[in-house]
Design an enzyme around this catalytic site. Structure first.
Site, PDB file in Angstrom:
ATOM      1  N   CYS A   1      -1.133  -8.012   7.453  1.00 19.00           N
ATOM      2  CA  CYS A   1      -2.441  -8.497   6.966  1.00 19.00           C
ATOM      3  C   CYS A   1      -2.486 -10.017   6.791  1.00 19.00           C
ATOM      4  CB  CYS A   1      -2.807  -7.822   5.652  1.00 19.00           C
ATOM      5  SG  CYS A   1      -2.993  -6.050   5.818  1.00 19.00           S
TER       6      CYS A   1
ATOM      7  N   HIS B   1      -8.144 -12.075   1.257  1.00 12.11           N
ATOM      8  CA  HIS B   1      -7.931 -10.891   2.104  1.00 12.11           C
ATOM      9  C   HIS B   1      -8.742  -9.740   1.509  1.00 12.11           C
ATOM     10  CE1 HIS B   1      -6.222  -7.798   4.443  1.00 12.11           C
ATOM     11  NE2 HIS B   1      -5.396  -7.332   3.512  1.00 12.11           N
TER      12      HIS B   1
ATOM     13  N   ASN C   1     -10.467  -2.815   5.135  1.00 10.42           N
ATOM     14  CA  ASN C   1      -9.333  -3.713   5.372  1.00 10.42           C
ATOM     15  C   ASN C   1      -9.107  -3.837   6.886  1.00 10.42           C
ATOM     16  OD1 ASN C   1      -6.906  -5.022   5.578  1.00 10.42           O
ATOM     17  ND2 ASN C   1      -5.837  -3.753   4.074  1.00 10.42           N
TER      18      ASN C   1
HETATM   19  N1  ACO Z   1      -9.758  10.482  -1.940  1.00  6.71           N
HETATM   20  C1  ACO Z   1      -9.592  11.176  -3.087  1.00  6.71           C
HETATM   21  N2  ACO Z   1      -8.436  11.155  -3.781  1.00  6.71           N
HETATM   22  C2  ACO Z   1      -7.428  10.437  -3.293  1.00  6.71           C
HETATM   23  C3  ACO Z   1      -7.531   9.705  -2.091  1.00  6.71           C
HETATM   24  C4  ACO Z   1      -8.750   9.753  -1.410  1.00  6.71           C
HETATM   25  N3  ACO Z   1      -8.969   9.085  -0.248  1.00  6.71           N
HETATM   26  N4  ACO Z   1      -6.346   9.090  -1.869  1.00  6.71           N
HETATM   27  C5  ACO Z   1      -5.530   9.401  -2.896  1.00  6.71           C
HETATM   28  N5  ACO Z   1      -6.171  10.225  -3.749  1.00  6.71           N
HETATM   29  C6  ACO Z   1      -5.670  10.812  -4.990  1.00  6.71           C
HETATM   30  C7  ACO Z   1      -4.170  10.780  -5.107  1.00  6.71           C
HETATM   31  O1  ACO Z   1      -3.633  11.922  -4.463  1.00  6.71           O
HETATM   32  C8  ACO Z   1      -3.974  10.843  -6.611  1.00  6.71           C
HETATM   33  O2  ACO Z   1      -4.118  12.166  -7.017  1.00  6.71           O
HETATM   34  P1  ACO Z   1      -3.228  12.755  -8.253  1.00  6.71           P
HETATM   35  O3  ACO Z   1      -3.554  11.895  -9.440  1.00  6.71           O
HETATM   36  O4  ACO Z   1      -3.691  14.163  -8.371  1.00  6.71           O
HETATM   37  O5  ACO Z   1      -1.797  12.615  -7.809  1.00  6.71           O
HETATM   38  C9  ACO Z   1      -5.173  10.086  -7.159  1.00  6.71           C
HETATM   39  O6  ACO Z   1      -6.110  10.014  -6.079  1.00  6.71           O
HETATM   40  C10 ACO Z   1      -4.865   8.690  -7.701  1.00  6.71           C
HETATM   41  O7  ACO Z   1      -4.096   7.966  -6.793  1.00  6.71           O
HETATM   42  P2  ACO Z   1      -3.576   6.527  -7.187  1.00  6.71           P
HETATM   43  O8  ACO Z   1      -2.520   6.173  -6.206  1.00  6.71           O
HETATM   44  O9  ACO Z   1      -3.269   6.450  -8.620  1.00  6.71           O
HETATM   45  O10 ACO Z   1      -4.892   5.631  -6.981  1.00  6.71           O
HETATM   46  P3  ACO Z   1      -5.021   4.068  -7.144  1.00  6.71           P
HETATM   47  O11 ACO Z   1      -5.946   3.763  -8.242  1.00  6.71           O
HETATM   48  O12 ACO Z   1      -3.701   3.365  -7.113  1.00  6.71           O
HETATM   49  O13 ACO Z   1      -5.760   3.696  -5.775  1.00  6.71           O
HETATM   50  C11 ACO Z   1      -5.271   2.772  -3.615  1.00  6.71           C
HETATM   51  C12 ACO Z   1      -5.133   3.972  -4.532  1.00  6.71           C
HETATM   52  C13 ACO Z   1      -6.742   2.579  -3.303  1.00  6.71           C
HETATM   53  C14 ACO Z   1      -4.508   3.062  -2.316  1.00  6.71           C
HETATM   54  C15 ACO Z   1      -4.715   1.515  -4.305  1.00  6.71           C
HETATM   55  O14 ACO Z   1      -3.463   1.790  -4.857  1.00  6.71           O
HETATM   56  C16 ACO Z   1      -4.620   0.347  -3.368  1.00  6.71           C
HETATM   57  O15 ACO Z   1      -5.613  -0.164  -2.891  1.00  6.71           O
HETATM   58  N6  ACO Z   1      -3.400  -0.143  -3.122  1.00  6.71           N
HETATM   59  C17 ACO Z   1      -3.204  -1.246  -2.232  1.00  6.71           C
HETATM   60  C18 ACO Z   1      -2.910  -0.697  -0.897  1.00  6.71           C
HETATM   61  C19 ACO Z   1      -3.481  -1.512   0.208  1.00  6.71           C
HETATM   62  O16 ACO Z   1      -4.456  -2.206   0.068  1.00  6.71           O
HETATM   63  N7  ACO Z   1      -2.840  -1.387   1.363  1.00  6.71           N
HETATM   64  C20 ACO Z   1      -3.345  -2.015   2.513  1.00  6.71           C
HETATM   65  C21 ACO Z   1      -2.409  -2.937   3.125  1.00  6.71           C
HETATM   66  S1  ACO Z   1      -1.710  -4.074   2.025  1.00  6.71           S
HETATM   67  C22 ACO Z   1      -2.913  -5.027   1.624  1.00  6.71           C
HETATM   68  O17 ACO Z   1      -3.733  -5.285   2.471  1.00  6.71           O
HETATM   69  C23 ACO Z   1      -2.958  -5.506   0.221  1.00  6.71           C
END
Ligand code: ACO
Length: 322
Positions: free
Chosen positions: A113, A249, A279
């Site tokens: 990214c 970003h 993203n």
């Molecule tokens: N829809 C519904 N529920 C979902 C989904 C979805 N698409 N995806 C995950 N869940 C569920 C999980 O299974 C979990 O369920 P559980 O509590 O029963 O186990 C619940 O939602 C919560 O998951 P968390 O991981 O706690 O959610 P969080 O608030 O951390 O959000 C996210 C997840 C959006 C991925 C966040 O952590 C994030 O944005 N992280 C950065 C990742 C990123 O951006 N990567 C891209 C490349 S790196 C970069 O560009 C920065």
């Protein structure tokens, strides 16, 4: 002193819009979950046969036209991407040929990214040392080609797109400072498990896909970007209240809000496109920059802080006087 100045910007998006409601039909997710966790409402997805190079070319043509620079005047094409058209030649070479800029140096940068920010940093240094006078810098991706559409944790996060800038040597800034970093120790938090050398299927018989420990990526991203913006201000000899626009970003609105808070900036001074583009990896910062320029929000003489964070981990920034 020679600086690199941004002459013009350009961008390109695929036509097809995929909303959160569309994704509700293919995985167990909801518009509400995606919006509240990430800020994403919709993304663009490349058509069959539409490549990273196609999007890069369109973005580049727009930037060159607005800059009034002929392809034959370019000394360098550098393209940030993790999703090249081919393993080789580099997508930068394919774009260079399609533009008719043959002969100048052309290469890709893979910093996930942070690819566009790395490409900008490299081009900036070539210009500052006098080896290059005019550079085309592109960030372009078709990241949805890497997405496993059955994995709700990752498939809702990504989109396709490209952005470009034309840089020219100038006596006045221009790019004031760049900061580029990586820590390969974080490789297991965000990666694609297959490739030319390790082979094209992993032990679970999976092909190309995005493996991510989302919550951990989130935490490191926020902490690292906090330190990065402090470092960039120091390198530019500036204070946060001198920044007119934060152009971050576009991965997650909550990460963006945390960085703005660190800088004491209101969200009115932050360019947000994650709602519409999701993203787009290397495409994200130049797409946001171009949207801000075209809408008239970013004006000549203003100070912009550009930053990105991604797989590697890599992270990078630039302080720019537009
Ligand atoms: N829809 C519904 N529920 C979902 C989904 C979805 N698409 N995806 C995950 N869940 C569920 C999980 O299974 C979990 O369920 P559980 O509590 O029963 O186990 C619940 O939602 C919560 O998951 P968390 O991981 O706690 O959610 P969080 O608030 O951390 O959000 C996210 C997840 C959006 C991925 C966040 O952590 C994030 O944005 N992280 C950065 C990742 C990123 O951006 N990567 C891209 C490349 S790196 C970069 O560009 C920065």
């Amino acid at each position: 002193m020679t600086y690199a100045r941004i002459l013009a910007t350009g961008s390109a998006l695929p036509e097809r819009v995929v909303t959160n409601a569309d994704l509700e039909k293919i995985v167990d997710t909801s518009d509400e979950w995606i919006r509240t966790r990430t800020g994403i409402r919709e993304r663009r997805i490349a058509a069959e046969g539409e490549t990273t190079g196609d999007l890069a070319l369109r973005a580049a043509q727009q930037a060159l036209q607005d800059a009034g620079v002929k392809p034959s005047d370019l000394d360098m094409v550098v393209l940030g991407t993790t999703t090249p058209d081919l393993v080789f030649p580099a997508t930068a070479c394919l774009v260079q040929d399609r533009l008719g800029a043959n002969g100048c140096m052309a290469f890709d940068v893979n910093a996930a990214c942070s690819g566009f920010m790395y490409a900008l940093g490299v081009a900036n240094n070539f210009i500052r040392t006098g080896q290059v006078r005019r550079a085309l810098v592109i960030g372009a991706e078709t990241l949805t080609r890497m997405v496993d559409w059955s994995e709700r944790e990752s498939c809702v996060l990504f989109g396709d797109g490209a952005g470009a800038v034309v840089l020219e040597a100038s006596d006045e800034p221009g790019i004031i400072a760049t900061c580029l970093h990586a820590d390969g120790g974080y490789k297991d938090l965000l990666y694609n498990p297959v490739g030319v050398s390790v082979g094209f299927t992993d032990e679970k018989n999976h092909g190309v896909r995005i493996c991510m420990r989302g919550r951990e990526v989130f935490k490191v991203a926020v902490k690292t970007l906090d330190a990065l913006v402090d470092e960039t201000l120091q390198a530019a000899h500036m204070h946060a209240d001198q920044i007119d626009w934060l152009i971050p970003h576009q991965a997650n609105l909550r990460i963006i809000e945390a960085t703005a808070k660190r800088l004491g900036m209101s969200m009115d001074q932050v360019i947000v496109t994650v709602d519409k583009h999701a993203n787009t990896s290397s495409g994200s910062v130049p797409l946001a920059l171009d949207a801000a320029v075209r809408s008239g929000r970013v004006k000549r003489g203003q100070h912009l802080l550009l930053e990105a964070f991604g797989g590697g981990f890599t992270w990078a920034s630039a302080m720019v006087r537009y």
